[in-house]
Design a protein around this motif. Structure first.
Motif, PDB file in Angstrom:
ATOM      1  N   GLU A 174       1.883  -2.801 -11.354  1.00  0.00           N
ATOM      2  CA  GLU A 174       3.261  -3.008 -10.886  1.00  0.00           C
ATOM      3  C   GLU A 174       3.496  -3.344  -9.448  1.00  0.00           C
ATOM      4  N   ARG A 175       2.371  -3.230  -8.523  1.00  0.00           N
ATOM      5  CA  ARG A 175       2.523  -3.545  -7.174  1.00  0.00           C
ATOM      6  C   ARG A 175       1.813  -4.696  -6.536  1.00  0.00           C
ATOM      7  N   PHE A 233       0.812  -1.068  -0.011  1.00  0.00           N
ATOM      8  CA  PHE A 233      -0.042  -0.013  -0.096  1.00  0.00           C
ATOM      9  C   PHE A 233       0.880   1.263   0.033  1.00  0.00           C
ATOM     10  N   ASP A 234       1.874   1.258   1.005  1.00  0.00           N
ATOM     11  CA  ASP A 234       2.781   2.478   0.832  1.00  0.00           C
ATOM     12  C   ASP A 234       3.570   2.792  -0.438  1.00  0.00           C
ATOM     13  N   PRO A 269      -2.118  15.634   1.798  1.00  0.00           N
ATOM     14  CA  PRO A 269      -1.066  16.739   2.075  1.00  0.00           C
ATOM     15  C   PRO A 269      -0.071  15.999   3.041  1.00  0.00           C
ATOM     16  N   TRP A 270      -0.420  14.939   3.882  1.00  0.00           N
ATOM     17  CA  TRP A 270       0.547  13.945   4.566  1.00  0.00           C
ATOM     18  C   TRP A 270       1.394  12.906   3.926  1.00  0.00           C
ATOM     19  N   LEU A 271       1.133  12.972   2.579  1.00  0.00           N
ATOM     20  CA  LEU A 271       1.748  12.180   1.656  1.00  0.00           C
ATOM     21  C   LEU A 271       2.859  12.815   0.799  1.00  0.00           C
ATOM     22  N   ALA A 272       3.562  13.955   1.494  1.00  0.00           N
ATOM     23  CA  ALA A 272       4.528  14.624   0.582  1.00  0.00           C
ATOM     24  C   ALA A 272       5.527  13.575   0.188  1.00  0.00           C
ATOM     25  N   PHE A 332      -7.145   0.343  -0.720  1.00  0.00           N
ATOM     26  CA  PHE A 332      -6.942   1.879  -0.167  1.00  0.00           C
ATOM     27  C   PHE A 332      -8.140   2.042   0.530  1.00  0.00           C
ATOM     28  N   ARG A 333      -9.292   1.777   0.288  1.00  0.00           N
ATOM     29  CA  ARG A 333     -10.255   2.272   0.998  1.00  0.00           C
ATOM     30  C   ARG A 333     -10.598   1.641   2.434  1.00  0.00           C
TER      31      ARG A 333
END
Length: 128
Positions: free
Chosen positions: A55-56, A36-37, A83-86, A68-69
């Motif tokens: 790909e993953r 997931f990351d 924004p927390w995934l910069a 993801f959900r």
């Protein structure tokens, strides 16, 4: 998992039990979180969801969407724009992003030139 168990000299069951006692999650759950990351960072870097899914190791794009959900309660595009995934320039160098160096998500700070270069060096101010 079999290879890791063999390297440790433990059975697969013993390895799983030790893993869970140390980390509080099963090896399968940990592998899902790592996948997931990586997928989230690829999406944030601008890769297409269908390509990221393949790909993953997701079966298809809907599998990626469901996971993801389940992990975040958000769609893949919402996570990619969060924004927390910069994007961290060390972990995700610009060369690995679509379009190569200098491509960055708006507001991430990635791909910016140091301010000492200024307009004469072709910095951000020169394009205004």
């Amino acid at each position: 998992m079999d290879r890791l168990a063999a390297e440790a000299g433990w059975s697969r069951k013993r390895l799983s039990a030790r893993f869970r006692s140390q980390l509080g999650i099963t090896p399968k759950r940990a592998a899902g979180l790592v996948r997931f990351d990586h997928a989230a960072h690829l999406l944030a870097a601008g890769h297409a969801a269908a390509g990221v899914a393949i790909e993953r190791g997701y079966v298809d794009q809907s599998h990626l969407h469901r996971e993801f959900r389940a992990f975040t309660g958000l769609t893949p595009s919402a996570v990619a724009n969060a924004p927390w995934l910069a994007i961290d320039d060390v972990a995700w160098p610009a060369a690995t992003r679509p379009g190569g160096p200098g491509v960055a998500r708006p507001g991430s700070g990635a791909g910016r030139r140091p301010s000492s270069e200024g307009p004469q060096a072709g910095g951000p101010q020169a394009r205004r």
